[in-house]
Design a protein around this motif. Structure first.
Motif, PDB file in Angstrom:
ATOM      1  N   ALA A  20       0.823  -1.208   0.000  1.00  0.00           N
ATOM      2  CA  ALA A  20       0.000   0.000   0.000  1.00  0.00           C
ATOM      3  C   ALA A  20       0.857   1.257   0.000  1.00  0.00           C
ATOM      4  O   ALA A  20       0.585   2.219  -0.735  1.00  0.00           O
ATOM      5  N   ARG A  21       1.910   1.287   0.824  1.00  0.00           N
ATOM      6  CA  ARG A  21       2.781   2.469   0.886  1.00  0.00           C
ATOM      7  C   ARG A  21       3.449   2.734  -0.464  1.00  0.00           C
ATOM      8  O   ARG A  21       3.530   3.871  -0.919  1.00  0.00           O
ATOM      9  N   THR A  22       3.922   1.644  -1.096  1.00  0.00           N
ATOM     10  CA  THR A  22       4.561   1.796  -2.408  1.00  0.00           C
ATOM     11  C   THR A  22       3.561   2.305  -3.440  1.00  0.00           C
ATOM     12  O   THR A  22       3.867   3.207  -4.226  1.00  0.00           O
ATOM     13  N   ALA A  23       2.356   1.748  -3.424  1.00  0.00           N
ATOM     14  CA  ALA A  23       1.321   2.167  -4.374  1.00  0.00           C
ATOM     15  C   ALA A  23       0.931   3.621  -4.162  1.00  0.00           C
ATOM     16  O   ALA A  23       0.738   4.376  -5.125  1.00  0.00           O
ATOM     17  N   ILE A  24       0.839   4.040  -2.903  1.00  0.00           N
ATOM     18  CA  ILE A  24       0.487   5.433  -2.605  1.00  0.00           C
ATOM     19  C   ILE A  24       1.581   6.379  -3.100  1.00  0.00           C
ATOM     20  O   ILE A  24       1.294   7.431  -3.674  1.00  0.00           O
ATOM     21  N   ALA A  25       2.843   6.003  -2.902  1.00  0.00           N
ATOM     22  CA  ALA A  25       3.948   6.847  -3.370  1.00  0.00           C
ATOM     23  C   ALA A  25       3.916   6.998  -4.889  1.00  0.00           C
ATOM     24  O   ALA A  25       4.099   8.101  -5.426  1.00  0.00           O
ATOM     25  N   ILE A  26       3.659   5.900  -5.595  1.00  0.00           N
ATOM     26  CA  ILE A  26       3.574   5.954  -7.059  1.00  0.00           C
ATOM     27  C   ILE A  26       2.385   6.802  -7.494  1.00  0.00           C
ATOM     28  O   ILE A  26       2.481   7.621  -8.415  1.00  0.00           O
ATOM     29  N   ALA A  27       1.251   6.624  -6.805  1.00  0.00           N
ATOM     30  CA  ALA A  27       0.053   7.388  -7.142  1.00  0.00           C
ATOM     31  C   ALA A  27       0.263   8.875  -6.901  1.00  0.00           C
ATOM     32  O   ALA A  27      -0.160   9.720  -7.710  1.00  0.00           O
ATOM     33  N   ASN A  28       0.901   9.223  -5.797  1.00  0.00           N
ATOM     34  CA  ASN A  28       1.163  10.632  -5.507  1.00  0.00           C
ATOM     35  C   ASN A  28       2.071  11.250  -6.564  1.00  0.00           C
ATOM     36  O   ASN A  28       1.873  12.390  -6.983  1.00  0.00           O
ATOM     37  N   GLU A  29       3.088  10.495  -6.991  1.00  0.00           N
ATOM     38  CA  GLU A  29       3.996  11.010  -8.012  1.00  0.00           C
ATOM     39  C   GLU A  29       3.258  11.212  -9.334  1.00  0.00           C
ATOM     40  O   GLU A  29       3.434  12.236 -10.011  1.00  0.00           O
ATOM     41  N   ALA A  30       2.432  10.240  -9.712  1.00  0.00           N
ATOM     42  CA  ALA A  30       1.671  10.366 -10.957  1.00  0.00           C
ATOM     43  C   ALA A  30       0.707  11.545 -10.891  1.00  0.00           C
ATOM     44  O   ALA A  30       0.524  12.273 -11.870  1.00  0.00           O
ATOM     45  N   SER A  31       0.087  11.742  -9.741  1.00  0.00           N
ATOM     46  CA  SER A  31      -0.833  12.861  -9.567  1.00  0.00           C
ATOM     47  C   SER A  31      -0.094  14.191  -9.693  1.00  0.00           C
ATOM     48  O   SER A  31      -0.586  15.141 -10.322  1.00  0.00           O
ATOM     49  N   ALA A  32       1.109  14.278  -9.107  1.00  0.00           N
ATOM     50  CA  ALA A  32       1.909  15.504  -9.207  1.00  0.00           C
ATOM     51  C   ALA A  32       2.313  15.774 -10.657  1.00  0.00           C
ATOM     52  O   ALA A  32       2.298  16.921 -11.114  1.00  0.00           O
ATOM     53  N   ASP A  33       2.664  14.720 -11.388  1.00  0.00           N
ATOM     54  CA  ASP A  33       3.014  14.881 -12.797  1.00  0.00           C
ATOM     55  C   ASP A  33       1.821  15.409 -13.594  1.00  0.00           C
ATOM     56  O   ASP A  33       1.955  16.293 -14.446  1.00  0.00           O
ATOM     57  N   ASP A  34       0.648  14.865 -13.299  1.00  0.00           N
ATOM     58  CA  ASP A  34      -0.558  15.306 -14.002  1.00  0.00           C
ATOM     59  C   ASP A  34      -0.888  16.753 -13.668  1.00  0.00           C
ATOM     60  O   ASP A  34      -1.260  17.542 -14.551  1.00  0.00           O
ATOM     61  N   CYS A  35      -0.743  17.127 -12.401  1.00  0.00           N
ATOM     62  CA  CYS A  35      -0.967  18.530 -12.011  1.00  0.00           C
ATOM     63  C   CYS A  35       0.005  19.455 -12.736  1.00  0.00           C
ATOM     64  O   CYS A  35      -0.369  20.543 -13.183  1.00  0.00           O
ATOM     65  N   HIS A  36       1.262  19.017 -12.845  1.00  0.00           N
ATOM     66  CA  HIS A  36       2.258  19.811 -13.572  1.00  0.00           C
ATOM     67  C   HIS A  36       1.795  20.084 -15.002  1.00  0.00           C
ATOM     68  O   HIS A  36       1.890  21.203 -15.507  1.00  0.00           O
ATOM     69  N   ASN A  37       1.281  19.049 -15.652  1.00  0.00           N
ATOM     70  CA  ASN A  37       0.909  19.180 -17.059  1.00  0.00           C
ATOM     71  C   ASN A  37      -0.295  20.077 -17.272  1.00  0.00           C
ATOM     72  O   ASN A  37      -0.510  20.568 -18.391  1.00  0.00           O
ATOM     73  N   HIS A  38      -1.086  20.304 -16.223  1.00  0.00           N
ATOM     74  CA  HIS A  38      -2.294  21.124 -16.346  1.00  0.00           C
ATOM     75  C   HIS A  38      -2.230  22.409 -15.519  1.00  0.00           C
ATOM     76  O   HIS A  38      -3.235  23.083 -15.343  1.00  0.00           O
ATOM     77  N   ARG A  39      -1.035  22.762 -15.045  1.00  0.00           N
ATOM     78  CA  ARG A  39      -0.917  23.969 -14.220  1.00  0.00           C
ATOM     79  C   ARG A  39      -1.110  25.226 -15.058  1.00  0.00           C
ATOM     80  O   ARG A  39      -1.067  25.180 -16.288  1.00  0.00           O
ATOM     81  N   ASN A  40      -1.280  26.338 -14.371  1.00  0.00           N
ATOM     82  CA  ASN A  40      -1.467  27.642 -15.024  1.00  0.00           C
ATOM     83  C   ASN A  40      -0.121  28.148 -15.525  1.00  0.00           C
ATOM     84  O   ASN A  40       0.639  28.750 -14.779  1.00  0.00           O
ATOM     85  N   GLN A  41       0.172  27.914 -16.789  1.00  0.00           N
ATOM     86  CA  GLN A  41       1.484  28.255 -17.331  1.00  0.00           C
ATOM     87  C   GLN A  41       1.646  29.758 -17.573  1.00  0.00           C
ATOM     88  O   GLN A  41       2.755  30.233 -17.807  1.00  0.00           O
ATOM     89  N   SER A  42       0.542  30.503 -17.501  1.00  0.00           N
ATOM     90  CA  SER A  42       0.635  31.958 -17.684  1.00  0.00           C
ATOM     91  C   SER A  42       1.032  32.676 -16.388  1.00  0.00           C
ATOM     92  O   SER A  42       1.343  33.869 -16.410  1.00  0.00           O
ATOM     93  N   LEU A  43       1.035  31.949 -15.262  1.00  0.00           N
ATOM     94  CA  LEU A  43       1.413  32.548 -13.981  1.00  0.00           C
ATOM     95  C   LEU A  43       2.880  32.952 -14.009  1.00  0.00           C
ATOM     96  O   LEU A  43       3.741  32.166 -14.386  1.00  0.00           O
ATOM     97  N   LYS A  44       3.173  34.192 -13.625  1.00  0.00           N
ATOM     98  CA  LYS A  44       4.537  34.714 -13.696  1.00  0.00           C
ATOM     99  C   LYS A  44       5.264  34.705 -12.356  1.00  0.00           C
ATOM    100  O   LYS A  44       6.494  34.664 -12.323  1.00  0.00           O
ATOM    101  N   GLU A  45       4.534  34.754 -11.253  1.00  0.00           N
ATOM    102  CA  GLU A  45       5.194  34.809  -9.944  1.00  0.00           C
ATOM    103  C   GLU A  45       4.306  34.145  -8.901  1.00  0.00           C
ATOM    104  O   GLU A  45       3.089  34.332  -8.888  1.00  0.00           O
ATOM    105  N   CYS A  46       4.923  33.384  -8.024  1.00  0.00           N
ATOM    106  CA  CYS A  46       4.228  32.719  -6.931  1.00  0.00           C
ATOM    107  C   CYS A  46       4.509  33.424  -5.614  1.00  0.00           C
ATOM    108  O   CYS A  46       5.544  34.082  -5.449  1.00  0.00           O
ATOM    109  N   VAL A  47       3.605  33.262  -4.679  1.00  0.00           N
ATOM    110  CA  VAL A  47       3.904  33.643  -3.310  1.00  0.00           C
ATOM    111  C   VAL A  47       4.971  32.680  -2.808  1.00  0.00           C
ATOM    112  O   VAL A  47       4.831  31.462  -2.975  1.00  0.00           O
TER     113      VAL A  47
END
Length: 203
Positions: A32-59
């Motif tokens: 379960a721990r291994t599966a959760i780590a893989i799932a979290n990484e895949a989710s982060a990759d997917d978020c990266h691909n759909h992030r707001n690329q027009s954003l110029k500066e973060c807090v």
């Protein structure tokens, strides 16, 4: 933990292991721990691909997926040679290790004249100390690029063509907002104007 799709995937992975004959609780917990780590990484990759690329500066230190996560490293849009593919993968390998080991990731810092001069001094020192590493006009590439702090002197180096080096610098400058925190560096491919990470479909 990511959304429902990945929650179900983790449950299915553990159930599959149980049905195959694994009944030891500690072993199933490890699955379960291994599966959760893989799932979290895949989710982060997917978020990266759909992030707001027009954003110029973060807090600074924002936890938003628009401001924190992996960095994709794509080839030059004009293509790359086999040697450049190897150079880019070496750049990613070194940069990824540094991001993983940096508490909170590596922050994209503002490029000032002093930062640029420091980066140039660091490159000059590296070339003088290891001239044999850079034959045929290869550039001294910071890994990761010096825009990912804390300072140009704290980086490692990779021999790289000037065109690939310029492409990687352009991506860091233009595809990620100021104060974005890089938690990983991964191989990317171009989809239009986006450099995206290949996301696994299941566990």
């Amino acid at each position: 933990m990511p959304g429902r799709f990945w929650t179900d995937q983790v449950a299915q992975r553990v159930m599959s292991e149980f049905e195959s004959g694994t009944t030891n609780e500690a072993a199933l917990e490890g699955v379960a721990r291994t599966a959760i780590a893989i799932a979290n990484e895949a989710s982060a990759d997917d978020c990266h691909n759909h992030r707001n690329q027009s954003l110029k500066e973060c807090v600074p230190n924002s936890a938003s997926p628009d401001c924190r996560g992996p960095v994709a490293v794509c080839p030059s849009k004009t293509g790359e040679s086999a040697a450049e593919t190897d150079q880019r993968r070496k750049f990613i390998e070194i940069s990824d290790a540094r991001a993983i080991n940096a508490p909170g990731g590596l922050e994209k810092v503002k490029q000032t004249p002093e930062n640029r001069r420091a980066a140039e001094r660091a490159r000059s020192r590296e070339r003088a100390a290891n001239p044999g590493r850079y034959p045929g006009g290869l550039a001294v590439g910071h890994a990761p690029d010096s825009i990912w702090g804390p300072s140009p002197e704290s980086t490692e180096y990779v021999p790289i063509t000037t065109s690939l080096n310029s492409a990687i610098i352009w991506q860091s400058n233009n595809l990620y907002p100021l104060h974005y925190r890089a938690t990983r560096f991964k191989e990317g491919t171009w989809q239009g104007d986006r450099c995206v990470i290949s996301v696994r479909g299941n566990l």
